[in-house]
Design a protein around this motif. Sequence first.
Motif, mmCIF file in Angstrom:
data_model
loop_
_atom_site.group_PDB
_atom_site.id
_atom_site.type_symbol
_atom_site.label_atom_id
_atom_site.label_comp_id
_atom_site.label_asym_id
_atom_site.label_seq_id
_atom_site.Cartn_x
_atom_site.Cartn_y
_atom_site.Cartn_z
ATOM 1 N N LEU A 294 0.877 -1.162 0.000
ATOM 2 C CA LEU A 294 0.000 0.000 0.000
ATOM 3 C C LEU A 294 0.916 1.214 0.000
ATOM 4 N N SER B 81 -0.635 -5.486 1.786
ATOM 5 C CA SER B 81 -1.933 -6.142 1.681
ATOM 6 C C SER B 81 -1.775 -7.547 1.106
ATOM 7 N N TRP B 82 -2.567 -8.476 1.625
ATOM 8 C CA TRP B 82 -2.636 -9.833 1.083
ATOM 9 C C TRP B 82 -4.081 -10.283 1.097
ATOM 10 N N GLU C 14 -9.112 -10.686 3.247
ATOM 11 C CA GLU C 14 -7.930 -9.834 3.071
ATOM 12 C C GLU C 14 -7.372 -9.439 4.431
ATOM 13 N N ASN D 17 -4.296 -6.893 6.116
ATOM 14 C CA ASN D 17 -3.407 -5.790 5.773
ATOM 15 C C ASN D 17 -2.605 -5.322 6.970
ATOM 16 N N THR E 3 -1.733 -1.668 7.715
ATOM 17 C CA THR E 3 -2.111 -0.367 7.169
ATOM 18 C C THR E 3 -0.894 0.558 7.084
#
Length: 274
Positions: free
Chosen positions: A136, A149-150, A168, A170, A172
Motif C-alpha cells: 500500500l 496487503s494480502w 484480506e 493488511n 495499514t
Amino acid sequence: MRRARQGRRYLAAVSVAALMLGLYAQPASAYRPFDGTDAAVADVNETEVELQPFGYERIGSQSSAIAPFVVYNYGFADRWEAVLQTEVQSPITGGGILGNNMPSVAATGAFLKYVIQPGVLQGQSGVSIATEFGPLLPGINADPGVGFSWAGIVSQRWDWGTAHFNVETNLTRDHQAEVFLDVILEGPRDWKVRPVFETFYDKVWNESETRSVLLGAIWQVDKDLSLDAAYRYAIENGRAINEIRAGVTFAFKEEGDKTAMKPGVTFGNWGLSR
C-alpha cells in the motif's frame, strides 16, 4: 480488493484510460464497482482498465468527489497479473482526508495477482481460486505511510449467478492490523444488464470498524465493454457513509508488434505494457 479504502493509477494511467476509451478488444472482466474482486486475471499481454470518471461520497457532514478512480491491470505471464491503482479525492464540503480542502491522491497500491487454481472463471469446471498481494503506497495529501496487503479470493458460478468471496489481511499505512471480509453476488452472466450486490466487514484494530452494503448493476454493452453504476451505504465507527459510483471497464491486447483493438483495426507499437 480494489478499494478507496482508506487504504480502487496516477496521471499516466488516467491518460491511458482516456486515450483508449472507445477502442476495445478483449472481454472486460475486471471488477468494478466493487471493493472486493474476483478470482480472474487478464490474459497474457492483455491490458484492462477500470475507470471511474466521477463518483460522490458523503461521510457525516463531509462530501467529496472521487474522480478519477483508476485501476490498471496487465497480464504479464500465464495466471499472473500486475495491478496498479489510485484515486483522486476532492472535498466538496468539509475538510479532506487530512482535514483540509486540498485534493488528495489516495488508495494507491501496486499488487500482483495469481490464479492458484483455474476454474469456472478460466473456462474450466470448479471453483477459481486466486491470491493478490503487494504494498500500500503513500498518497499525496493523504495516507503518508507504507503498508502491505494480502488477499485470498474464491469464485464460483451457477445458472442463477456468480459469487466471489474475499478474505484480506493488511498492515495499514500507519502500521495497524486490518481484516476485510467480502461477499459479491451477481445475476446470470448471460443477462445484458445483471444486478449486483456486495457486503463487507472491515476492521482496523485501534482505529475503525466498517460494515458496508452495495447495490448496483453491470451493463455488458458488448463483449469488449461494460458500464456499471452502484450505490453504497456503510457505517464506520457510527458514522454513515453514502457513496455513488459509476464507471467503465475496457480492455485491449498486444499481439506481437501490433496492438489489437476493434476487429479490422490495428495500431503500431503503442509502448504500453499491461
